[in-house]
Design a protein around this motif. Structure first.
Motif, PDB file in Angstrom:
ATOM      1  N   LEU A   2      39.322  25.233  55.498  1.00 55.94           N
ATOM      2  CA  LEU A   2      39.834  26.130  54.479  1.00 55.94           C
ATOM      3  C   LEU A   2      41.115  25.615  53.846  1.00 55.94           C
ATOM      4  N   ASP A   3      41.280  25.894  52.562  1.00 59.10           N
ATOM      5  CA  ASP A   3      42.552  25.736  51.865  1.00 59.10           C
ATOM      6  C   ASP A   3      43.124  27.138  51.685  1.00 59.10           C
ATOM      7  N   VAL A   4      44.265  27.404  52.311  1.00 60.92           N
ATOM      8  CA  VAL A   4      44.845  28.746  52.324  1.00 60.92           C
ATOM      9  C   VAL A   4      46.019  28.810  51.363  1.00 60.92           C
ATOM     10  N   GLU A   5      45.995  29.800  50.477  1.00 59.36           N
ATOM     11  CA  GLU A   5      47.098  30.029  49.548  1.00 59.36           C
ATOM     12  C   GLU A   5      47.683  31.407  49.796  1.00 59.36           C
ATOM     13  N   ARG A   6      49.002  31.481  49.758  1.00 58.43           N
ATOM     14  CA  ARG A   6      49.689  32.761  49.944  1.00 58.43           C
ATOM     15  C   ARG A   6      49.687  33.539  48.635  1.00 58.43           C
ATOM     16  N   LYS A   7      49.480  34.859  48.735  1.00 56.66           N
ATOM     17  CA  LYS A   7      49.523  35.716  47.546  1.00 56.66           C
ATOM     18  C   LYS A   7      50.864  36.449  47.495  1.00 56.66           C
ATOM     19  N   THR A   8      51.025  37.519  48.240  1.00 55.77           N
ATOM     20  CA  THR A   8      52.274  38.282  48.182  1.00 55.77           C
ATOM     21  C   THR A   8      53.071  38.236  49.471  1.00 55.77           C
ATOM     22  N   SER A   9      52.444  37.810  50.566  1.00 57.32           N
ATOM     23  CA  SER A   9      53.142  37.778  51.853  1.00 57.32           C
ATOM     24  C   SER A   9      52.429  36.801  52.765  1.00 57.32           C
ATOM     25  N   GLY A  10      52.993  36.596  53.945  1.00 58.43           N
ATOM     26  CA  GLY A  10      52.397  35.654  54.878  1.00 58.43           C
ATOM     27  C   GLY A  10      51.020  36.046  55.341  1.00 58.43           C
ATOM     28  N   SER A  11      50.698  37.348  55.288  1.00 60.33           N
ATOM     29  CA  SER A  11      49.375  37.795  55.712  1.00 60.33           C
ATOM     30  C   SER A  11      48.484  38.153  54.530  1.00 60.33           C
ATOM     31  N   ASP A  12      49.014  38.124  53.321  1.00 60.07           N
ATOM     32  CA  ASP A  12      48.223  38.393  52.121  1.00 60.07           C
ATOM     33  C   ASP A  12      47.883  37.055  51.489  1.00 60.07           C
ATOM     34  N   ILE A  13      46.710  36.557  51.821  1.00 56.94           N
ATOM     35  CA  ILE A  13      46.350  35.185  51.462  1.00 56.94           C
ATOM     36  C   ILE A  13      44.984  35.159  50.805  1.00 56.94           C
ATOM     37  N   VAL A  14      44.649  34.003  50.242  1.00 59.56           N
ATOM     38  CA  VAL A  14      43.335  33.791  49.662  1.00 59.56           C
ATOM     39  C   VAL A  14      42.884  32.379  50.003  1.00 59.56           C
ATOM     40  N   THR A  15      41.599  32.186  50.165  1.00 58.18           N
ATOM     41  CA  THR A  15      41.040  30.874  50.440  1.00 58.18           C
ATOM     42  C   THR A  15      39.961  30.575  49.402  1.00 58.18           C
ATOM     43  N   GLN A  16      39.518  29.329  49.393  1.00 56.70           N
ATOM     44  CA  GLN A  16      38.428  28.974  48.461  1.00 56.70           C
ATOM     45  C   GLN A  16      37.138  29.696  48.821  1.00 56.70           C
ATOM     46  N   ALA A  17      37.032  30.174  50.064  1.00 52.48           N
ATOM     47  CA  ALA A  17      35.844  30.947  50.445  1.00 52.48           C
ATOM     48  C   ALA A  17      35.828  32.299  49.748  1.00 52.48           C
ATOM     49  N   ASP A  18      37.000  32.944  49.643  1.00 52.31           N
ATOM     50  CA  ASP A  18      37.086  34.227  48.939  1.00 52.31           C
ATOM     51  C   ASP A  18      36.606  34.073  47.495  1.00 52.31           C
ATOM     52  N   THR A  19      37.154  33.087  46.805  1.00 49.84           N
ATOM     53  CA  THR A  19      36.833  32.927  45.385  1.00 49.84           C
ATOM     54  C   THR A  19      35.386  32.494  45.183  1.00 49.84           C
ATOM     55  N   ALA A  20      34.874  31.634  46.045  1.00 50.51           N
ATOM     56  CA  ALA A  20      33.483  31.198  45.912  1.00 50.51           C
ATOM     57  C   ALA A  20      32.519  32.350  46.185  1.00 50.51           C
ATOM     58  N   ALA A  21      32.816  33.161  47.203  1.00 55.73           N
ATOM     59  CA  ALA A  21      31.940  34.292  47.528  1.00 55.73           C
ATOM     60  C   ALA A  21      31.958  35.330  46.406  1.00 55.73           C
ATOM     61  N   GLU A  22      33.140  35.576  45.832  1.00 50.43           N
ATOM     62  CA  GLU A  22      33.196  36.514  44.711  1.00 50.43           C
ATOM     63  C   GLU A  22      32.425  35.976  43.508  1.00 50.43           C
ATOM     64  N   ARG A  23      32.558  34.694  43.244  1.00 41.46           N
ATOM     65  CA  ARG A  23      31.846  34.089  42.118  1.00 41.46           C
ATOM     66  C   ARG A  23      30.334  34.219  42.297  1.00 41.46           C
ATOM     67  N   LEU A  24      29.846  34.025  43.526  1.00 47.32           N
ATOM     68  CA  LEU A  24      28.417  34.159  43.809  1.00 47.32           C
ATOM     69  C   LEU A  24      27.933  35.574  43.497  1.00 47.32           C
ATOM     70  N   ILE A  25      28.688  36.578  43.960  1.00 45.43           N
ATOM     71  CA  ILE A  25      28.296  37.968  43.734  1.00 45.43           C
ATOM     72  C   ILE A  25      28.315  38.298  42.248  1.00 45.43           C
ATOM     73  N   VAL A  26      29.372  37.864  41.566  1.00 47.54           N
ATOM     74  CA  VAL A  26      29.503  38.173  40.140  1.00 47.54           C
ATOM     75  C   VAL A  26      28.359  37.556  39.341  1.00 47.54           C
ATOM     76  N   GLN A  27      27.999  36.328  39.658  1.00 48.11           N
ATOM     77  CA  GLN A  27      26.900  35.675  38.937  1.00 48.11           C
ATOM     78  C   GLN A  27      25.600  36.455  39.096  1.00 48.11           C
ATOM     79  N   GLN A  28      25.324  36.906  40.316  1.00 47.02           N
ATOM     80  CA  GLN A  28      24.073  37.624  40.536  1.00 47.02           C
ATOM     81  C   GLN A  28      24.097  39.014  39.911  1.00 47.02           C
ATOM     82  N   LEU A  29      25.242  39.704  39.999  1.00 45.43           N
ATOM     83  CA  LEU A  29      25.335  41.020  39.373  1.00 45.43           C
ATOM     84  C   LEU A  29      25.221  40.925  37.863  1.00 45.43           C
ATOM     85  N   THR A  30      25.825  39.896  37.288  1.00 42.12           N
ATOM     86  CA  THR A  30      25.746  39.722  35.840  1.00 42.12           C
ATOM     87  C   THR A  30      24.297  39.574  35.400  1.00 42.12           C
TER      88      THR A  30
END
Length: 257
Positions: A32-60
């Motif tokens: 994983l590549d981990v990026e901090r958002k607003t705090s040390g425990s509020d983070i995002v990874t490339q898995a979050d964005t890829a999984a959201e992209r997958l869902i959005v593509q199918q819902l669209t």
């Protein structure tokens, strides 16, 4: 459920969360590549964005008239009056540290209320689906009614960072704790709600909860006969979800009753 008006939406939601969780788990296994958002425990990874992209593509493709809102930035308007709310990885901090207490979650709401939620727990390969008018299931099996546990035996789950233990929020939190026997803080509010829906815990309370963290779990708990309410107290809005008596007691305590 095949004849239910929401049956097709429920089946689609279950497929989406399973596919998103499978993708996220595979990405985690590769690093994983981990990026901090607003705090040390509020983070995002490339898995979050890829999984959201997958869902959005199918819902669209499958629901082109519905709006979509996602935790990782998706905001697509719609014309149907319905909105899909996506949490591609709920419990990202847990996910990034190798814990299995995370899930992929989605909810469908209209202009008045949530209609359904779907959640997939990758570690156990379980999928929950349900809503206020759609009896909740786990892997297609109806959930048992929620237990009405005695106050002194209730287990609560929450997510409250240490800085909030003082001040008015801390005082309200302490009042709520008087309505339960023990407390857990596990780091995925939606998975906590699945444990409540499955009869393991009794009530969740935490404040300032975004729709993608609140609606999937609330829908499924309500579909199992429980309740989920938003309560203003100590200058913040608290989400309280669980068995009806526990919700009533915690709601009253937070409000100062």
């Amino acid at each position: 459920m095949s004849g239910h008006p929401l049956a097709a939406d429920a089946a689609l939601a279950a497929d989406l969360v399973r596919e998103a969780a499978l993708l996220a788990a595979r990405i985690r296994s590769e690093g994983l590549d981990v990026e901090r958002k607003t705090s040390g425990s509020d983070i995002v990874t490339q898995a979050d964005t890829a999984a959201e992209r997958l869902i959005v593509q199918q819902l669209t493709a499958e629901r082109p008239d519905d709006a979509i809102v996602g935790e990782e930035g998706t905001s697509r308007p719609g014309t149907s009056g319905r909105t899909w709310v996506i949490d591609p990885v709920d419990g990202t901090y847990n996910f990034s540290r190798g814990s299995d207490w995370w899930c992929s979650a989605i909810a469908l709401r209209d202009e008045d209320d949530v209609l359904l939620g779907a959640v997939h727990h990758a570690a156990s390969l379980r999928t929950w689906v349900g809503g206020p008018d759609l009896p909740s299931t786990c892997d297609g099996v109806l959930l048992d009614p929620l237990p009405q546990t005695a106050r002194e035996a209730r287990c609560a789950v929450t997510y409250l960072h240490p800085p909030f233990y003082s001040g008015e929020v801390g005082v309200a939190f302490a009042r709520a704790l008087g309505q339960v026997g023990t407390l857990r803080m596990l780091g995925s509010g939606t998975m906590d709600c699945m444990a409540i829906a499955s009869g393991q815990w009794d009530v969740l309370f935490q404040h300032s909860v975004a729709d993608w963290d609140r609606l999937p779990g609330a829908a499924i708990v309500r579909g199992a006969g429980g309740e989920s309410v938003v309560v203003p107290a100590a200058g913040v809005d608290w989400t309280v979800t669980g068995a009806s008596a526990a919700v009533a007691d915690v709601r009253g305590a937070l409000a100062g009753g």
